[in-house]
Design a protein around this motif. Structure first.
Motif, PDB file in Angstrom:
ATOM      1  N   ILE A  67     -38.422-109.249   3.378  1.00 45.80           N
ATOM      2  CA  ILE A  67     -38.894-109.871   4.624  1.00 45.80           C
ATOM      3  C   ILE A  67     -37.796-109.865   5.680  1.00 45.80           C
ATOM      4  N   SER A  68     -36.554-110.092   5.265  1.00 44.56           N
ATOM      5  CA  SER A  68     -35.456-110.174   6.229  1.00 44.56           C
ATOM      6  C   SER A  68     -35.249-108.874   6.982  1.00 44.56           C
ATOM      7  N   PHE A  69     -35.716-107.764   6.424  1.00 44.47           N
ATOM      8  CA  PHE A  69     -35.630-106.483   7.132  1.00 44.47           C
ATOM      9  C   PHE A  69     -36.991-106.021   7.652  1.00 44.47           C
ATOM     10  N   GLY A  70     -38.001-106.084   6.785  1.00 43.24           N
ATOM     11  CA  GLY A  70     -39.299-105.490   7.121  1.00 43.24           C
ATOM     12  C   GLY A  70     -40.038-106.173   8.242  1.00 43.24           C
ATOM     13  N   ALA A  71     -39.781-107.473   8.488  1.00 47.58           N
ATOM     14  CA  ALA A  71     -40.536-108.205   9.507  1.00 47.58           C
ATOM     15  C   ALA A  71     -39.983-108.014  10.909  1.00 47.58           C
ATOM     16  N   ARG A  95     -44.485-116.425   7.564  1.00 48.81           N
ATOM     17  CA  ARG A  95     -44.284-117.693   6.854  1.00 48.81           C
ATOM     18  C   ARG A  95     -45.060-117.746   5.536  1.00 48.81           C
ATOM     19  N   LEU A  96     -46.236-117.148   5.501  1.00 48.23           N
ATOM     20  CA  LEU A  96     -46.990-117.098   4.256  1.00 48.23           C
ATOM     21  C   LEU A  96     -46.234-116.293   3.206  1.00 48.23           C
ATOM     22  N   TRP A  97     -45.762-115.122   3.590  1.00 51.13           N
ATOM     23  CA  TRP A  97     -45.050-114.275   2.639  1.00 51.13           C
ATOM     24  C   TRP A  97     -43.693-114.866   2.270  1.00 51.13           C
ATOM     25  N   SER A  98     -43.107-115.668   3.156  1.00 48.72           N
ATOM     26  CA  SER A  98     -41.870-116.370   2.801  1.00 48.72           C
ATOM     27  C   SER A  98     -42.134-117.395   1.705  1.00 48.72           C
ATOM     28  N   LEU A  99     -43.276-118.076   1.796  1.00 49.52           N
ATOM     29  CA  LEU A  99     -43.646-119.026   0.743  1.00 49.52           C
ATOM     30  C   LEU A  99     -43.903-118.315  -0.585  1.00 49.52           C
ATOM     31  N   ILE A 100     -44.538-117.136  -0.508  1.00 46.32           N
ATOM     32  CA  ILE A 100     -44.770-116.348  -1.719  1.00 46.32           C
ATOM     33  C   ILE A 100     -43.435-115.932  -2.334  1.00 46.32           C
ATOM     34  N   ALA A 101     -42.509-115.485  -1.475  1.00 49.74           N
ATOM     35  CA  ALA A 101     -41.176-115.097  -1.960  1.00 49.74           C
ATOM     36  C   ALA A 101     -40.451-116.287  -2.587  1.00 49.74           C
ATOM     37  N   MET A 139     -35.565-122.215  -1.590  1.00 55.29           N
ATOM     38  CA  MET A 139     -35.222-122.719  -0.259  1.00 55.29           C
ATOM     39  C   MET A 139     -34.545-121.644   0.597  1.00 55.29           C
ATOM     40  N   THR A 140     -33.768-120.779  -0.050  1.00 56.61           N
ATOM     41  CA  THR A 140     -33.141-119.671   0.678  1.00 56.61           C
ATOM     42  C   THR A 140     -34.193-118.705   1.209  1.00 56.61           C
ATOM     43  N   ALA A 141     -35.259-118.461   0.453  1.00 54.91           N
ATOM     44  CA  ALA A 141     -36.339-117.574   0.901  1.00 54.91           C
ATOM     45  C   ALA A 141     -37.024-118.132   2.149  1.00 54.91           C
ATOM     46  N   ILE A 142     -37.249-119.429   2.165  1.00 50.97           N
ATOM     47  CA  ILE A 142     -37.867-120.054   3.347  1.00 50.97           C
ATOM     48  C   ILE A 142     -36.924-119.963   4.545  1.00 50.97           C
ATOM     49  N   SER A 143     -35.643-120.226   4.327  1.00 52.26           N
ATOM     50  CA  SER A 143     -34.661-120.111   5.410  1.00 52.26           C
ATOM     51  C   SER A 143     -34.617-118.698   5.965  1.00 52.26           C
ATOM     52  N   SER A 144     -34.676-117.701   5.078  1.00 49.12           N
ATOM     53  CA  SER A 144     -34.605-116.303   5.510  1.00 49.12           C
ATOM     54  C   SER A 144     -35.791-115.935   6.393  1.00 49.12           C
ATOM     55  N   GLY A 145     -36.975-116.422   6.034  1.00 48.80           N
ATOM     56  CA  GLY A 145     -38.150-116.144   6.847  1.00 48.80           C
ATOM     57  C   GLY A 145     -38.025-116.700   8.250  1.00 48.80           C
ATOM     58  N   GLU A 146     -37.523-117.940   8.374  1.00 46.31           N
ATOM     59  CA  GLU A 146     -37.346-118.544   9.696  1.00 46.31           C
ATOM     60  C   GLU A 146     -36.213-117.877  10.468  1.00 46.31           C
ATOM     61  N   THR A 147     -35.197-117.413   9.753  1.00 46.35           N
ATOM     62  CA  THR A 147     -34.091-116.699  10.406  1.00 46.35           C
ATOM     63  C   THR A 147     -34.576-115.394  11.022  1.00 46.35           C
ATOM     64  N   GLN A 212     -48.147-123.539  11.785  1.00 51.96           N
ATOM     65  CA  GLN A 212     -49.611-123.575  11.744  1.00 51.96           C
ATOM     66  C   GLN A 212     -50.056-123.048  10.382  1.00 51.96           C
ATOM     67  N   LEU A 213     -50.600-123.905   9.559  1.00 43.27           N
ATOM     68  CA  LEU A 213     -50.996-123.533   8.210  1.00 43.27           C
ATOM     69  C   LEU A 213     -52.440-123.048   8.198  1.00 43.27           C
ATOM     70  N   ARG A 214     -52.620-121.825   8.646  1.00 38.49           N
ATOM     71  CA  ARG A 214     -53.944-121.203   8.654  1.00 38.49           C
ATOM     72  C   ARG A 214     -53.813-119.822   8.017  1.00 38.49           C
TER      73      ARG A 214
END
Length: 492
Positions: A67-71, A95-101, A139-147, A212-214
């Motif tokens: 995600i950190s590269f592909g997004a 954000r969905l895929w960050s949660l999956i990660a 928690m690092t996966a979630i941080s990476s998605g927001e970064t 937004q959780l949709r």
């Protein structure tokens, strides 16, 4: 401004200084934490921390789905065109895929914890330690998605502040744990640091782009393109993390945690120190190189210019570091780490080859040759692991420093050969001349560190540092716009 844009050397200097400055501040804050860890935990405690962190990094690289590269390409394009509705939708996808990660990372640690305990330790049962690392990985996966979101939205100032906040928080939160609980506080500190980083990143990102959780099947489907793009880079990073984990596990099994701590300290001193110059490459150099990647002449000019400036800036720092290691190691860590000085001094020589190979290696990234990138990275880590095993068995901890040099020499030869045949990369005589002069000074400084003592050591090493610095300044001064920029920056 027109003059500065016309002079590419000034641009390279400017942004190398900017991003290197932030990185140096983060490193200084990290040194405070390392000093506290060295005093409170000793070499074995630092070795235990290094082992857990290497496993944490390995698990993150295996499960972050790229995600950190592909997004970044898709998000950047949407942000550039100010497509607000589509941006909100794609933020949900990321954000969905960050949660999956995050879920994958946690489950991965739990699943492989028994195996890791068997491979990395010959005493005690550390299965629970490895399983609990899953919390930090999630928690690092979630941080990476927001970064990724902040990067794509050009919030570079916020990212710099977040790096500093996280570094400061790591000191404030971890040192009391080391003081009160000793080695038992290592795992909680890793989890708490990951938590503080996640909370800081999420709070800023959610403030800019509310959550937004949709989610729907369409969100899952539209994320596959992002995941596919990052797979090769995930594999390369995972191989790197696996190599580091294998090295530390080997040192722990063949030696002990003290040996792991010494190796990790020497590696950190040399690689992290040089990272102050290399930190600008991903942020500034890589986008510039990508913009001209289809033009062979422009690519060669961009690569060689970056290499020249990086070499001239880094070389005096390396000679100075080599000279000051006998003083810095006891101050930054403790006298228990004096044995690492000689290992770090020989490892410094590897950075001369790294500064020659790294700008060239980015050509593969700029041309999106993901499989080629994977091959080059794998080749380096295979050589590194083999060299570490042989070097340690023959010469102990000092041999691991020599192994790092061998691996970087091999990487330089492989990367340059590949770029020569595949991308028509050609070095200039300026690069060859600068490298020959500065590497010779560095090699002489290393010989002096081995043979000389007392005042002879300090006078000779100081003279070589001055010579290296003077040579770099003379070359920079010949590049008129670059020298003028340097004078304005330091008010000379």
């Amino acid at each position: 401004m027109k003059e500065e844009r016309a002079d590419g050397y000034s641009h390279v200097l400017k942004y190398t200084g900017l991003f290197g400055g932030v990185q140096s501040l983060v490193i200084l804050i990290g040194l405070v934490r390392n000093k506290a860890m060295a005093v409170l935990l000793g070499a074995s405690g630092m070795g235990f921390n290094a082992l857990l962190v290497s496993v944490q990094n390995f698990a993150s690289q295996c499960t972050n789905l790229g995600i950190s590269f592909g997004a970044i390409p898709k998000l950047s394009e949407i942000y550039e065109h100010q497509q607000r509705q589509q941006l909100r939708y794609y933020l949900q996808v990321v954000r969905l895929w960050s949660l999956i990660a995050a879920a994958l990372g946690f489950l991965f640690c739990v699943a492989v914890s028994p195996l890791l305990n068997t491979v990395t330790f010959t005493w005690g049962n550390h299965t629970l330690h490895y399983a609990m690392l899953g919390v930090a990985v999630a928690m690092t996966a979630i941080s990476s998605g927001e970064t990724v979101i902040l990067k794509s939205a050009r919030r570079l100032g916020a990212l710099a502040r977040l790096q500093i906040i996280t570094a400061v928080a790591s000191v404030i939160l971890s040192v009391p744990l080391y003081y009160f609980f000793g080695p038992s506080g290592v795992l909680p500190s890793i989890i708490i640091i990951a938590c503080s980083s996640m909370l800081a990143t999420v709070s800023y990102s959610y403030h800019c782009y509310p959550l937004q959780l949709r989610f729907s099947r369409r969100h899952l489907r539209d994320g596959f393109g992002m995941i596919k793009l990052g797979v090769s880079y995930v594999l390369a990073a995972a191989i790197g993390s696996a190599a580091e984990m294998l090295i530390r596990s080997f040192l722990n099994v063949e030696g002990n945690l003290d040996e792991v701590g010494l190796y990790n300290t020497g590696y950190m001193i040399t690689i992290t120190y040089a990272g102050m110059v290399f930190s600008a490459m991903e942020t500034d150099y890589f986008p510039r190189l990508s913009a001209v990647s289809k033009d062979v002449a422009a690519t060669n000019e961009t690569v060689n210019r970056q290499m020249e400036v990086s070499l001239l800036l880094l070389s005096p720092m390396l000679v100075g570091l080599l000279m000051m290691l006998p003083v810095l190691v006891p101050i930054l860590f403790s006298r228990d780490f004096v044995a690492v000085i000689q290992m770090a001094q020989v490892a410094v020589l590897a950075m001369y080859f790294k500064v020659l190979s790294m700008p060239v290696a980015y050509i593969t990234l700029a041309r999106s040759r993901s499989l080629s990138f994977l091959f080059l990275e794998t080749s380096y880590f295979v050589v590194l692991v083999v060299a570490i095993v042989i070097g340690y068995q023959w010469w102990g901890v000092w041999g691991t420093g020599l192994a790092i040099v061998v691996a970087h020499v091999a990487e330089w030869m492989i990367v340059w050969s590949y770029a020569f045949w595949q991308y028509q990369y050609r070095s200039t005589w300026k690069v060859v001349r600068y490298a020959a002069v500065q590497a010779s000074i560095g090699a002489l400084a290393f010989v002096v560190s081995v043979l000389a003592e007392g005042w002879t050591y300090w006078i000779t090493e100081a003279a070589l540092t001055i010579v290296s610095t003077a040579y770099s300044i003379c070359v920079l001064r010949q590049k008129t716009h670059l020298w003028q920029s340097l004078r304005r920056r330091f008010r000379i």
